[in-house]
Design an enzyme around this catalytic site. Structure first.
Site, short mmCIF file in Angstrom:
data_model
loop_
_atom_site.label_atom_id
_atom_site.label_comp_id
_atom_site.label_asym_id
_atom_site.label_seq_id
_atom_site.Cartn_x
_atom_site.Cartn_y
_atom_site.Cartn_z
N GLN A 200 -67.52 -29.12 44.50
CA GLN A 200 -67.52 -28.20 46.07
C GLN A 200 -67.12 -28.90 47.04
OE1 GLN A 200 -67.02 -24.82 45.39
NE2 GLN A 200 -67.20 -24.86 43.14
N LYS A 223 -59.68 -27.01 44.12
CA LYS A 223 -60.83 -25.92 44.83
C LYS A 223 -60.36 -26.58 46.59
CE LYS A 223 -64.00 -26.35 41.50
NZ LYS A 223 -64.17 -24.67 40.69
C1 LIG Z 1 -69.66 -28.81 41.12
C2 LIG Z 1 -68.17 -28.57 40.12
N1 LIG Z 1 -68.11 -29.94 39.05
C3 LIG Z 1 -66.93 -29.59 38.28
C4 LIG Z 1 -66.59 -28.63 38.28
C5 LIG Z 1 -65.04 -29.12 37.60
O1 LIG Z 1 -63.91 -28.53 38.00
P1 LIG Z 1 -62.21 -28.45 37.10
O2 LIG Z 1 -63.06 -27.40 36.39
O3 LIG Z 1 -61.47 -28.73 38.19
O4 LIG Z 1 -62.44 -29.80 36.81
C6 LIG Z 1 -67.01 -27.76 39.12
C7 LIG Z 1 -65.54 -26.17 38.89
O5 LIG Z 1 -65.98 -25.58 39.03
C8 LIG Z 1 -67.60 -27.62 40.20
O6 LIG Z 1 -67.41 -26.18 41.23
#
Ligand SMILES: Cc1ncc(COP(=O)(O)O)c(C=O)c1O
Length: 401
Positions: A200, A223
């Site tokens: 984030q 993101k």
């Molecule tokens: C703080 C945080 N860490 C890790 C993730 C995991 O990301 P991804 O699903 O793109 O691997 C997210 C996804 O929402 C997140 O908000």
């Protein structure tokens, strides 16, 4: 001051969503994509694809060059010391799992792995499972009432048995920056490695990982206005040397026979198999686009938007914000109304927000809530989006009360 976004037109999906009556306020889950990325992907797929790092033919060379250029762009974006400190993964989740397996050999029975109470499951479960595999202890740092890791408690919980500290930069539920500048040295003083989940945080502001002085940092491209299926793991040069290889296959191996193999060092040794080539090239193009924007204007816009969101929510009766959100998102509950019911009515009115536990069930439990509504912002959101959200919210609350 009218809250307009000068970058909105760069994201063609927003006009289409708008024509469908949709207001997108879920960028913390995934962002919309800029035209610059769409053009780069179209260019890559129409000019001829090829695998990277193996073919001598011209398309292969071209793909490899573009792929490696993206590594340079990610390194520059994070101010890593060197592009070889960037490993491409399929997302932040894969990067964190890579670390939990790659560092497993450093953990022995009775060692401590420290996380915080606000972690996304992606930065909790890999460490929880590692602790189980090695009979180590998972230590959880508590939060203060603002949703920020309690530094006093951290100073007493991070000790000589701590081998690793894994914490988020910006909470995906509480929207609070975490005090990494104070926290990471506590781990370093104990000889422990630090892992920062930048999923984030990386989206907001500019970052300098050399100044942050973490051992590892992970991000997800989708993101950060980039394509899905791509992530990056930064590892400081000497910290990468501690990683054991975890996935095995093509291109990560230097020599192999039936009984033995000798593997490449990072980054290639940790990119087994065909990587998401188009996605990586697209991420590079997205970073080119973001680099051309004025970072200070984006910061001002994001802060103004967030402040308007907070103020608007505070004006409504019976709403309880989770923590003291500083940027990017706000999560809230409403007295006597189930978050699922409210989300349903907002969705029916074309408001794309998220409701539930936001992949942070332990945090929700510790806050004493079953779930919450989360509104999250991207650089393309504007005052009209907020106005539509508040109108829909008022209507939904009226119906539910
Ligand atoms: C703080 C945080 N860490 C890790 C993730 C995991 O990301 P991804 O699903 O793109 O691997 C997210 C996804 O929402 C997140 O908000």
């Amino acid at each position: 001051m009218p809250l307009t976004s000068p970058w909105r037109a760069d994201f063609p999906a927003l006009a289409i969503l708008e024509s469908q009556g949709q207001t997108y306020l879920d960028s913390a889950a995934t962002s919309q994509k800029p035209q610059a990325l769409i053009d780069a992907l179209t260019g890559y797929y129409t000019c001829g694809t090829a695998n990277v790092h193996r073919a001598q033919h011209h398309p292969g060379e071209r793909a490899t060059r573009a792929f490696e250029d993206s590594r340079i762009k990610v390194a520059r974006w994070l101010n890593a010391a060197c592009p070889t400190e960037i490993i491409f993964t399929r997302g932040a989740t894969e990067a964190l799992n890579l670390l939990a397996y790659g560092l497993e050999h450093l953990i022995t029975a009775g060692d401590e792995i420290v996380v915080s109470a606000l972690e996304h499951h992606a930065n909790l479960l890999p460490w929880q499972q590692l602790a189980k595999r090695r009979a180590a202890k998972l230590v959880v740092l508590p939060l203060d009432e603002r949703g920020i890791i309690d530094l006093e408690a951290a100073a007493s919980l991070i000790g000589p048995r701590t081998r690793l500290l894994a914490v988020s930069q910006l909470s995906n539920v509480l929207g609070a920056w975490q005090p990494l500048a104070e926290l990471l040295p506590l781990a370093k003083a104990q000889g422990a490695l630090s892992v920062v989940d930048g999923s984030q945080g990386v989206v907001h502001g500019r970052h300098d990982l050399q100044a942050l002085d973490c051992d590892f940092y992970v991000l997800s491209s989708h993101k950060l206005y980039g394509p899905e299926g791509v992530g990056a793991l930064y590892g400081r040069g000497e910290s990468l040397l501690k990683l054991k290889h975890w996935q095995f296959g093509g291109e990560m191996v230097r020599v192999a026979d039936f009984q033995h193999a000798d593997f490449h060092a990072a980054p290639l040794g940790f990119e087994a198999g065909t990587p998401p080539i188009g996605g990586v090239i697209g991420l590079g193009a997205t970073l080119d686009y973001l680099s051309r924007l004025d970072a200070n204007s984006i910061d001002r816009h994001e802060l103004a938007l967030h402040s308007a969101l907070r103020i608007g929510l505070a004006e409504r009766e019976g709403l309880r914000l989770l923590g003291d959100p500083q940027l990017a998102l706000v999560s809230f509950t409403v007295d006597d109304i189930h978050h699922g019911d409210l989300a349903h009515l907002l969705t029916e009115q074309g408001i794309a927000i998220r409701s539930g536990t936001h992949c942070a069930q332990p945090l929700m439990k510790s806050l004493g809530v079953e779930g919450a509504i989360r509104v999250s912002l991207g650089l393309y959101n504007d005052g009209v989006d907020l106005q539509r959200f508040f109108e829909a919210l008022d209507q939904a609350l009226e119906m539910l009360r």
